[in-house]
Write a protein that holds these residues in place. Structure first.
Motif, PDB file in Angstrom:
ATOM      1  N   PRO A 216      -3.030  83.546  42.971  1.00 24.27           N
ATOM      2  CA  PRO A 216      -1.936  82.602  42.761  1.00 24.27           C
ATOM      3  C   PRO A 216      -0.713  83.273  42.141  1.00 24.27           C
ATOM      4  O   PRO A 216      -0.835  84.218  41.364  1.00 24.27           O
ATOM      5  CB  PRO A 216      -2.544  81.558  41.817  1.00 24.27           C
ATOM      6  N   VAL A 217       0.450  82.766  42.509  1.00 30.20           N
ATOM      7  CA  VAL A 217       1.712  83.259  41.972  1.00 30.20           C
ATOM      8  C   VAL A 217       2.277  82.195  41.038  1.00 30.20           C
ATOM      9  O   VAL A 217       2.350  81.016  41.407  1.00 30.20           O
ATOM     10  CB  VAL A 217       2.719  83.556  43.099  1.00 30.20           C
ATOM     11  N   ASP A 218       2.676  82.600  39.852  1.00 30.79           N
ATOM     12  CA  ASP A 218       3.262  81.677  38.885  1.00 30.79           C
ATOM     13  C   ASP A 218       4.746  81.527  39.196  1.00 30.79           C
ATOM     14  O   ASP A 218       5.558  82.408  38.880  1.00 30.79           O
ATOM     15  CB  ASP A 218       3.055  82.205  37.464  1.00 30.79           C
ATOM     16  N   ALA A 219       5.108  80.421  39.813  1.00 33.50           N
ATOM     17  CA  ALA A 219       6.493  80.188  40.218  1.00 33.50           C
ATOM     18  C   ALA A 219       7.414  79.947  39.037  1.00 33.50           C
ATOM     19  O   ALA A 219       8.646  79.939  39.208  1.00 33.50           O
ATOM     20  CB  ALA A 219       6.564  79.002  41.172  1.00 33.50           C
ATOM     21  N   THR A 220       6.869  79.749  37.845  1.00 29.02           N
ATOM     22  CA  THR A 220       7.706  79.525  36.667  1.00 29.02           C
ATOM     23  C   THR A 220       8.016  80.818  35.926  1.00 29.02           C
ATOM     24  O   THR A 220       8.798  80.805  34.975  1.00 29.02           O
ATOM     25  CB  THR A 220       7.022  78.549  35.690  1.00 29.02           C
ATOM     26  N   SER A 221       7.417  81.918  36.334  1.00 32.41           N
ATOM     27  CA  SER A 221       7.642  83.200  35.659  1.00 32.41           C
ATOM     28  C   SER A 221       8.669  84.029  36.420  1.00 32.41           C
ATOM     29  O   SER A 221       8.818  83.906  37.642  1.00 32.41           O
ATOM     30  CB  SER A 221       6.337  83.994  35.542  1.00 32.41           C
ATOM     31  N   ALA A 222       9.369  84.898  35.694  1.00 34.06           N
ATOM     32  CA  ALA A 222      10.353  85.776  36.331  1.00 34.06           C
ATOM     33  C   ALA A 222       9.675  86.692  37.339  1.00 34.06           C
ATOM     34  O   ALA A 222      10.197  86.932  38.433  1.00 34.06           O
ATOM     35  CB  ALA A 222      11.085  86.590  35.268  1.00 34.06           C
ATOM     36  N   GLU A 223       8.502  87.193  36.992  1.00 35.38           N
ATOM     37  CA  GLU A 223       7.769  88.080  37.892  1.00 35.38           C
ATOM     38  C   GLU A 223       7.366  87.359  39.169  1.00 35.38           C
ATOM     39  O   GLU A 223       7.467  87.897  40.270  1.00 35.38           O
ATOM     40  CB  GLU A 223       6.536  88.638  37.190  1.00 35.38           C
ATOM     41  N   GLY A 224       6.888  86.122  39.019  1.00 39.62           N
ATOM     42  CA  GLY A 224       6.485  85.347  40.186  1.00 39.62           C
ATOM     43  C   GLY A 224       7.648  85.028  41.092  1.00 39.62           C
ATOM     44  O   GLY A 224       7.552  85.139  42.323  1.00 39.62           O
ATOM     45  N   ARG A 225       8.766  84.633  40.512  1.00 39.17           N
ATOM     46  CA  ARG A 225       9.950  84.335  41.318  1.00 39.17           C
ATOM     47  C   ARG A 225      10.440  85.575  42.058  1.00 39.17           C
ATOM     48  O   ARG A 225      10.818  85.511  43.228  1.00 39.17           O
ATOM     49  CB  ARG A 225      11.057  83.765  40.427  1.00 39.17           C
ATOM     50  N   LEU A 226      10.414  86.717  41.363  1.00 36.84           N
ATOM     51  CA  LEU A 226      10.853  87.964  41.988  1.00 36.84           C
ATOM     52  C   LEU A 226       9.941  88.336  43.146  1.00 36.84           C
ATOM     53  O   LEU A 226      10.403  88.746  44.216  1.00 36.84           O
ATOM     54  CB  LEU A 226      10.876  89.072  40.935  1.00 36.84           C
ATOM     55  N   ARG A 227       8.648  88.188  42.944  1.00 36.68           N
ATOM     56  CA  ARG A 227       7.690  88.544  43.988  1.00 36.68           C
ATOM     57  C   ARG A 227       7.879  87.682  45.226  1.00 36.68           C
ATOM     58  O   ARG A 227       7.948  88.200  46.349  1.00 36.68           O
ATOM     59  CB  ARG A 227       6.265  88.401  43.461  1.00 36.68           C
TER      60      ARG A 227
END
Length: 367
Positions: A216-227
Protein backbone atom coordinates in the motif's frame (compact mmCIF):
# COMPACT_ATOMS: atom_id res chain seq x y z
CA UNK A 1 0.41 -2.99 -24.79
CA UNK A 2 4.07 -3.60 -25.51
CA UNK A 3 5.29 -7.21 -25.44
CA UNK A 4 8.84 -8.24 -24.66
CA UNK A 5 10.91 -11.28 -25.58
CA UNK A 6 12.52 -12.96 -22.59
CA UNK A 7 15.71 -13.28 -24.64
CA UNK A 8 16.04 -9.54 -25.18
CA UNK A 9 18.79 -7.53 -23.55
CA UNK A 10 17.81 -4.57 -21.41
CA UNK A 11 18.77 -2.23 -24.22
CA UNK A 12 16.50 -4.13 -26.60
CA UNK A 13 13.67 -3.97 -24.08
CA UNK A 14 14.15 -0.22 -23.76
CA UNK A 15 13.93 0.18 -27.54
CA UNK A 16 10.92 -2.14 -27.80
CA UNK A 17 9.08 -0.09 -25.21
CA UNK A 18 9.98 3.15 -26.96
CA UNK A 19 9.04 1.91 -30.43
CA UNK A 20 8.79 4.87 -32.79
CA UNK A 21 7.10 7.07 -30.23
CA UNK A 22 8.00 10.74 -30.43
CA UNK A 23 7.03 11.72 -26.88
CA UNK A 24 9.54 12.40 -24.09
CA UNK A 25 9.82 8.82 -22.89
CA UNK A 26 10.29 7.51 -26.41
CA UNK A 27 13.36 9.67 -26.86
CA UNK A 28 14.67 8.96 -23.37
CA UNK A 29 14.29 5.20 -23.75
CA UNK A 30 16.09 5.13 -27.08
CA UNK A 31 18.84 7.31 -25.66
CA UNK A 32 19.20 5.09 -22.61
CA UNK A 33 19.40 2.00 -24.81
CA UNK A 34 22.22 3.53 -26.87
CA UNK A 35 24.03 4.63 -23.71
CA UNK A 36 23.70 1.20 -22.15
CA UNK A 37 25.27 -0.46 -25.16
CA UNK A 38 28.02 2.16 -25.26
CA UNK A 39 29.02 1.51 -21.65
CA UNK A 40 27.72 4.84 -20.33
CA UNK A 41 26.21 5.75 -16.95
CA UNK A 42 22.99 3.85 -17.65
CA UNK A 43 25.06 0.67 -17.56
CA UNK A 44 26.26 1.58 -14.07
CA UNK A 45 22.70 2.16 -12.92
CA UNK A 46 21.31 -1.15 -14.18
CA UNK A 47 24.32 -3.35 -13.34
CA UNK A 48 22.99 -6.53 -11.75
CA UNK A 49 19.54 -6.11 -13.30
CA UNK A 50 20.47 -7.47 -16.72
CA UNK A 51 18.49 -10.68 -16.12
CA UNK A 52 15.55 -9.06 -14.35
CA UNK A 53 12.18 -10.50 -15.47
CA UNK A 54 10.53 -8.60 -18.28
CA UNK A 55 7.58 -7.98 -15.96
CA UNK A 56 9.83 -5.96 -13.67
CA UNK A 57 9.86 -3.24 -16.39
CA UNK A 58 13.24 -1.86 -15.29
CA UNK A 59 12.86 0.89 -17.87
CA UNK A 60 9.79 2.29 -16.10
CA UNK A 61 11.53 2.16 -12.73
CA UNK A 62 14.45 4.13 -14.15
CA UNK A 63 12.21 6.70 -15.82
CA UNK A 64 10.31 7.18 -12.56
CA UNK A 65 13.58 7.60 -10.66
CA UNK A 66 14.63 10.37 -13.05
CA UNK A 67 11.17 11.94 -12.76
CA UNK A 68 11.52 12.02 -8.96
CA UNK A 69 14.77 13.96 -9.37
CA UNK A 70 12.86 16.49 -11.47
CA UNK A 71 9.92 16.66 -9.06
CA UNK A 72 12.20 17.33 -6.09
CA UNK A 73 14.13 20.09 -7.86
CA UNK A 74 17.39 18.16 -8.25
CA UNK A 75 17.37 18.01 -12.04
CA UNK A 76 16.43 21.58 -13.05
CA UNK A 77 17.91 21.19 -16.52
CA UNK A 78 15.23 18.60 -17.32
CA UNK A 79 12.30 20.67 -16.06
CA UNK A 80 11.59 22.26 -19.48
CA UNK A 81 10.83 18.79 -20.90
CA UNK A 82 8.16 17.81 -18.35
CA UNK A 83 4.79 19.03 -19.60
CA UNK A 84 2.95 18.32 -16.35
CA UNK A 85 5.29 20.83 -14.66
CA UNK A 86 4.77 23.46 -17.33
CA UNK A 87 7.62 22.43 -19.64
CA UNK A 88 7.24 23.06 -23.35
CA UNK A 89 10.64 22.03 -24.73
CA UNK A 90 10.73 19.64 -27.69
CA UNK A 91 11.71 16.14 -26.51
CA UNK A 92 14.20 15.39 -29.29
CA UNK A 93 17.07 16.85 -27.28
CA UNK A 94 15.99 15.47 -23.89
CA UNK A 95 18.46 12.58 -23.68
CA UNK A 96 21.48 14.82 -24.18
CA UNK A 97 20.29 16.78 -21.14
CA UNK A 98 19.27 13.70 -19.14
CA UNK A 99 22.54 11.78 -19.57
CA UNK A 100 24.60 14.01 -17.21
CA UNK A 101 21.72 13.88 -14.71
CA UNK A 102 21.93 10.08 -14.73
CA UNK A 103 25.71 10.24 -14.37
CA UNK A 104 25.39 12.53 -11.34
CA UNK A 105 22.82 10.34 -9.56
CA UNK A 106 23.91 6.77 -10.28
CA UNK A 107 23.49 5.59 -6.68
CA UNK A 108 20.01 7.02 -6.21
CA UNK A 109 18.83 5.74 -9.56
CA UNK A 110 20.13 2.28 -8.71
CA UNK A 111 18.03 2.39 -5.55
CA UNK A 112 15.06 3.51 -7.65
CA UNK A 113 15.18 0.20 -9.52
CA UNK A 114 14.00 -1.55 -6.36
CA UNK A 115 10.72 0.40 -6.40
CA UNK A 116 8.04 -1.44 -8.38
CA UNK A 117 5.85 0.64 -10.70
CA UNK A 118 2.64 1.59 -8.98
CA UNK A 119 0.00 4.08 -9.99
CA UNK A 120 -3.48 4.77 -8.69
CA UNK A 121 -5.45 5.69 -11.81
CA UNK A 122 -8.25 7.94 -10.61
CA UNK A 123 -10.08 7.66 -13.92
CA UNK A 124 -10.81 3.99 -13.19
CA UNK A 125 -13.25 5.12 -10.52
CA UNK A 126 -15.68 5.81 -13.36
CA UNK A 127 -15.98 2.06 -13.93
CA UNK A 128 -16.74 1.68 -10.23
CA UNK A 129 -19.44 4.34 -10.41
CA UNK A 130 -21.12 2.71 -13.42
CA UNK A 131 -21.04 -0.61 -11.57
CA UNK A 132 -22.57 0.95 -8.48
CA UNK A 133 -25.33 2.49 -10.59
CA UNK A 134 -26.09 -0.96 -12.00
CA UNK A 135 -26.09 -2.71 -8.63
CA UNK A 136 -28.16 -0.13 -6.79
CA UNK A 137 -30.69 -0.09 -9.63
CA UNK A 138 -30.88 -3.89 -9.57
CA UNK A 139 -31.22 -4.23 -5.80
CA UNK A 140 -32.93 -1.00 -4.79
CA UNK A 141 -30.24 -0.63 -2.14
CA UNK A 142 -28.48 2.73 -2.11
CA UNK A 143 -26.12 2.27 0.84
CA UNK A 144 -22.82 0.59 -0.04
CA UNK A 145 -19.93 -0.85 1.94
CA UNK A 146 -16.96 -0.76 -0.43
CA UNK A 147 -14.10 -3.28 -0.20
CA UNK A 148 -11.27 -2.64 -2.68
CA UNK A 149 -8.76 -5.33 -3.68
CA UNK A 150 -5.35 -4.25 -4.97
CA UNK A 151 -6.14 -0.74 -3.83
CA UNK A 152 -2.67 0.86 -4.15
CA UNK A 153 -3.29 4.16 -2.30
CA UNK A 154 -7.08 3.74 -2.20
CA UNK A 155 -7.84 6.93 -4.12
CA UNK A 156 -10.78 5.33 -5.96
CA UNK A 157 -12.49 4.96 -2.61
CA UNK A 158 -13.06 8.74 -2.78
CA UNK A 159 -15.43 8.42 -5.75
CA UNK A 160 -18.26 10.19 -3.89
CA UNK A 161 -16.05 13.28 -3.79
CA UNK A 162 -15.35 13.31 -7.55
CA UNK A 163 -17.38 15.13 -10.18
CA UNK A 164 -18.29 12.78 -13.04
CA UNK A 165 -20.22 13.55 -16.23
CA UNK A 166 -21.66 11.47 -19.05
CA UNK A 167 -24.12 12.01 -21.85
CA UNK A 168 -26.67 14.40 -20.37
CA UNK A 169 -25.88 13.80 -16.71
CA UNK A 170 -23.49 14.77 -13.94
CA UNK A 171 -22.77 13.22 -10.55
CA UNK A 172 -20.84 14.39 -7.52
CA UNK A 173 -19.99 17.78 -5.99
CA UNK A 174 -19.54 20.51 -8.62
CA UNK A 175 -16.64 22.06 -6.72
CA UNK A 176 -14.60 18.84 -6.61
CA UNK A 177 -10.89 19.15 -7.52
CA UNK A 178 -11.32 15.94 -9.54
CA UNK A 179 -13.39 16.63 -12.64
CA UNK A 180 -13.98 13.51 -14.78
CA UNK A 181 -15.71 14.96 -17.83
CA UNK A 182 -17.23 12.95 -20.69
CA UNK A 183 -16.34 9.89 -18.66
CA UNK A 184 -19.10 7.55 -19.90
CA UNK A 185 -20.05 7.04 -23.54
CA UNK A 186 -23.57 5.81 -24.13
CA UNK A 187 -26.76 5.89 -22.06
CA UNK A 188 -27.20 4.29 -18.65
CA UNK A 189 -30.69 2.99 -19.46
CA UNK A 190 -29.54 -0.64 -19.72
CA UNK A 191 -28.45 -0.79 -16.10
CA UNK A 192 -30.38 -2.44 -13.32
CA UNK A 193 -31.71 -5.69 -14.79
CA UNK A 194 -34.81 -4.30 -16.41
CA UNK A 195 -35.76 -1.73 -13.82
CA UNK A 196 -36.39 1.92 -14.63
CA UNK A 197 -33.59 3.88 -16.35
CA UNK A 198 -30.88 5.04 -13.97
CA UNK A 199 -30.83 8.73 -13.09
CA UNK A 200 -27.41 9.57 -11.63
CA UNK A 201 -27.56 11.58 -8.45
CA UNK A 202 -26.73 11.41 -4.76
CA UNK A 203 -28.69 8.16 -4.30
CA UNK A 204 -25.55 5.97 -4.08
CA UNK A 205 -24.11 6.42 -0.61
CA UNK A 206 -20.80 4.82 0.34
CA UNK A 207 -21.16 4.39 4.09
CA UNK A 208 -17.80 2.62 4.59
CA UNK A 209 -14.75 2.02 2.40
CA UNK A 210 -11.56 0.08 2.95
CA UNK A 211 -9.01 -1.69 0.79
CA UNK A 212 -5.96 -3.91 0.76
CA UNK A 213 -2.73 -4.11 -1.20
CA UNK A 214 0.50 -6.08 -0.93
CA UNK A 215 2.40 -2.77 -1.04
CA UNK A 216 0.00 0.00 0.00
CA UNK A 217 0.99 3.59 -0.69
CA UNK A 218 0.26 6.26 1.90
CA UNK A 219 -1.35 9.03 -0.15
CA UNK A 220 -1.11 11.42 2.81
CA UNK A 221 2.70 11.24 3.00
CA UNK A 222 5.17 13.23 0.91
CA UNK A 223 6.92 10.00 -0.08
CA UNK A 224 3.66 8.39 -1.17
CA UNK A 225 2.58 11.38 -3.21
CA UNK A 226 5.99 11.54 -4.88
CA UNK A 227 5.93 7.85 -5.72
CA UNK A 228 2.47 7.92 -7.27
CA UNK A 229 3.24 11.05 -9.27
CA UNK A 230 6.54 9.73 -10.61
CA UNK A 231 4.97 6.71 -12.26
CA UNK A 232 2.44 8.76 -14.26
CA UNK A 233 4.00 9.69 -17.59
CA UNK A 234 4.78 13.44 -17.46
CA UNK A 235 3.18 14.34 -20.78
CA UNK A 236 -0.20 12.87 -19.69
CA UNK A 237 -1.17 16.19 -18.19
CA UNK A 238 -4.83 15.27 -17.65
CA UNK A 239 -3.81 12.24 -15.57
CA UNK A 240 -1.58 14.41 -13.42
CA UNK A 241 -4.44 16.88 -12.90
CA UNK A 242 -6.73 14.08 -11.77
CA UNK A 243 -4.08 12.61 -9.47
CA UNK A 244 -3.25 15.99 -7.92
CA UNK A 245 -6.93 16.61 -7.19
CA UNK A 246 -7.38 13.17 -5.66
CA UNK A 247 -4.27 13.59 -3.50
CA UNK A 248 -5.66 16.89 -2.23
CA UNK A 249 -8.88 15.12 -1.25
CA UNK A 250 -6.94 12.25 0.35
CA UNK A 251 -5.10 14.72 2.57
CA UNK A 252 -8.48 15.68 4.10
CA UNK A 253 -10.15 12.27 3.82
CA UNK A 254 -7.44 9.59 4.08
CA UNK A 255 -8.33 6.29 2.37
CA UNK A 256 -7.94 3.13 4.45
CA UNK A 257 -5.66 0.52 2.87
CA UNK A 258 -4.33 -2.52 4.76
CA UNK A 259 -1.19 -4.44 3.85
CA UNK A 260 -2.55 -7.88 2.94
CA UNK A 261 -3.24 -10.28 0.11
CA UNK A 262 -6.65 -10.07 -1.53
CA UNK A 263 -8.06 -13.48 -0.54
CA UNK A 264 -6.91 -13.41 3.08
CA UNK A 265 -8.08 -9.85 3.64
CA UNK A 266 -11.43 -10.32 1.93
CA UNK A 267 -12.24 -13.41 3.98
CA UNK A 268 -11.57 -11.48 7.18
CA UNK A 269 -13.65 -8.48 6.07
CA UNK A 270 -16.64 -10.66 5.19
CA UNK A 271 -16.80 -12.15 8.68
CA UNK A 272 -18.54 -8.94 9.72
CA UNK A 273 -21.58 -8.22 7.61
CA UNK A 274 -23.10 -4.76 7.05
CA UNK A 275 -26.56 -3.64 8.06
CA UNK A 276 -29.40 -5.35 6.15
CA UNK A 277 -29.99 -2.15 4.17
CA UNK A 278 -26.36 -1.93 3.05
CA UNK A 279 -24.85 -3.76 0.09
CA UNK A 280 -21.27 -5.03 0.31
CA UNK A 281 -19.50 -4.31 -2.98
CA UNK A 282 -16.04 -5.71 -3.75
CA UNK A 283 -14.15 -3.58 -6.28
CA UNK A 284 -10.95 -4.21 -8.24
CA UNK A 285 -9.40 -2.68 -11.36
CA UNK A 286 -6.45 -3.87 -13.51
CA UNK A 287 -5.04 -5.92 -10.65
CA UNK A 288 -5.91 -9.54 -11.39
CA UNK A 289 -3.44 -9.39 -14.25
CA UNK A 290 -0.70 -9.45 -11.61
CA UNK A 291 -2.22 -12.05 -9.28
CA UNK A 292 -1.18 -15.69 -9.38
CA UNK A 293 -3.94 -18.04 -10.51
CA UNK A 294 -4.21 -19.40 -6.96
CA UNK A 295 -5.11 -15.92 -5.66
CA UNK A 296 -7.79 -15.40 -8.30
CA UNK A 297 -9.29 -18.80 -7.48
CA UNK A 298 -9.19 -18.15 -3.73
CA UNK A 299 -10.99 -14.80 -4.07
CA UNK A 300 -13.62 -16.39 -6.33
CA UNK A 301 -14.16 -19.26 -3.88
CA UNK A 302 -14.51 -16.88 -0.94
CA UNK A 303 -17.10 -14.78 -2.74
CA UNK A 304 -19.04 -17.79 -3.99
CA UNK A 305 -19.25 -19.39 -0.55
CA UNK A 306 -20.22 -16.12 1.13
CA UNK A 307 -22.76 -15.29 -1.58
CA UNK A 308 -24.71 -18.49 -0.96
CA UNK A 309 -25.93 -17.09 2.35
CA UNK A 310 -25.32 -13.36 2.15
CA UNK A 311 -25.92 -10.64 -0.39
CA UNK A 312 -22.66 -9.43 -1.91
CA UNK A 313 -21.57 -7.92 -5.23
CA UNK A 314 -18.45 -7.32 -7.29
CA UNK A 315 -17.53 -4.51 -9.67
CA UNK A 316 -14.51 -5.40 -11.79
CA UNK A 317 -12.54 -3.58 -14.45
CA UNK A 318 -10.13 -6.17 -15.84
CA UNK A 319 -8.71 -7.36 -19.15
CA UNK A 320 -10.61 -10.33 -20.58
CA UNK A 321 -8.59 -13.43 -19.71
CA UNK A 322 -8.70 -14.78 -23.25
CA UNK A 323 -7.53 -11.52 -24.82
CA UNK A 324 -5.09 -10.22 -22.23
CA UNK A 325 -3.75 -6.70 -22.60
CA UNK A 326 -4.36 -6.63 -26.33
CA UNK A 327 -8.00 -5.75 -25.68
CA UNK A 328 -9.74 -3.08 -23.64
CA UNK A 329 -10.61 -3.85 -20.02
CA UNK A 330 -14.16 -5.03 -19.43
CA UNK A 331 -16.45 -3.49 -16.82
CA UNK A 332 -18.55 -6.20 -15.16
CA UNK A 333 -20.80 -6.67 -12.15
CA UNK A 334 -21.61 -9.87 -10.29
CA UNK A 335 -24.38 -10.07 -7.69
CA UNK A 336 -25.15 -12.86 -5.23
CA UNK A 337 -28.53 -12.65 -3.52
CA UNK A 338 -27.70 -14.87 -0.56
CA UNK A 339 -30.50 -17.28 -1.46
CA UNK A 340 -28.34 -20.04 -2.93
CA UNK A 341 -29.25 -18.99 -6.47
CA UNK A 342 -26.51 -18.59 -9.10
CA UNK A 343 -25.02 -15.10 -9.23
CA UNK A 344 -26.18 -12.48 -11.72
CA UNK A 345 -23.30 -11.59 -14.07
CA UNK A 346 -23.39 -8.59 -16.37
CA UNK A 347 -21.00 -7.05 -18.88
CA UNK A 348 -21.66 -3.31 -18.67
CA UNK A 349 -19.11 -2.17 -21.20
CA UNK A 350 -15.43 -1.58 -21.78
CA UNK A 351 -13.02 1.07 -20.60
CA UNK A 352 -9.77 2.71 -21.55
CA UNK A 353 -6.76 1.40 -19.61
CA UNK A 354 -6.83 4.57 -17.51
CA UNK A 355 -10.58 4.31 -17.02
CA UNK A 356 -11.90 7.15 -19.18
CA UNK A 357 -14.00 6.71 -21.13
CA UNK A 358 -16.20 3.82 -20.08
CA UNK A 359 -18.06 2.75 -23.21
CA UNK A 360 -21.42 1.24 -22.36
CA UNK A 361 -22.25 -2.05 -24.07
CA UNK A 362 -24.16 -1.41 -27.27
CA UNK A 363 -23.16 2.24 -27.47
CA UNK A 364 -20.90 1.73 -30.51
CA UNK A 365 -17.34 2.92 -31.07
CA UNK A 366 -16.12 6.28 -29.89
CA UNK A 367 -16.51 9.05 -32.43
Amino acid sequence: MVGFDRGQTLAQRFRAHAGERTHLYGYLLRGMADDLEAGGPVGEVVRGYERAPTGAVIQLRLLAGIFRLVLTGRAPTLLPYYACLGGTASPETAWAVARPVVADHVGELRRALAIAPQTNEVGRSVALLVGLFDLTAATGTRRVRLLELGASAGLNQLIERFRVSGEGWTWGPPESPVQLRDAVLGPLTALGAGRAPVTPGPAVEIVAARGCDLEPVDATSAEGRLRLTSFVWPFDVHRHERLAGALALAARHPPQVDRASAATWLGAQLTTGPDPDTLTVVWHSITQLYWPASEIDAVAATLSAYGQEHRVAVVGMEYPPEGGRQEEPEVRTTLWTGTGAPPRNRLLGTAHDHGIPVRMAGSGPAG
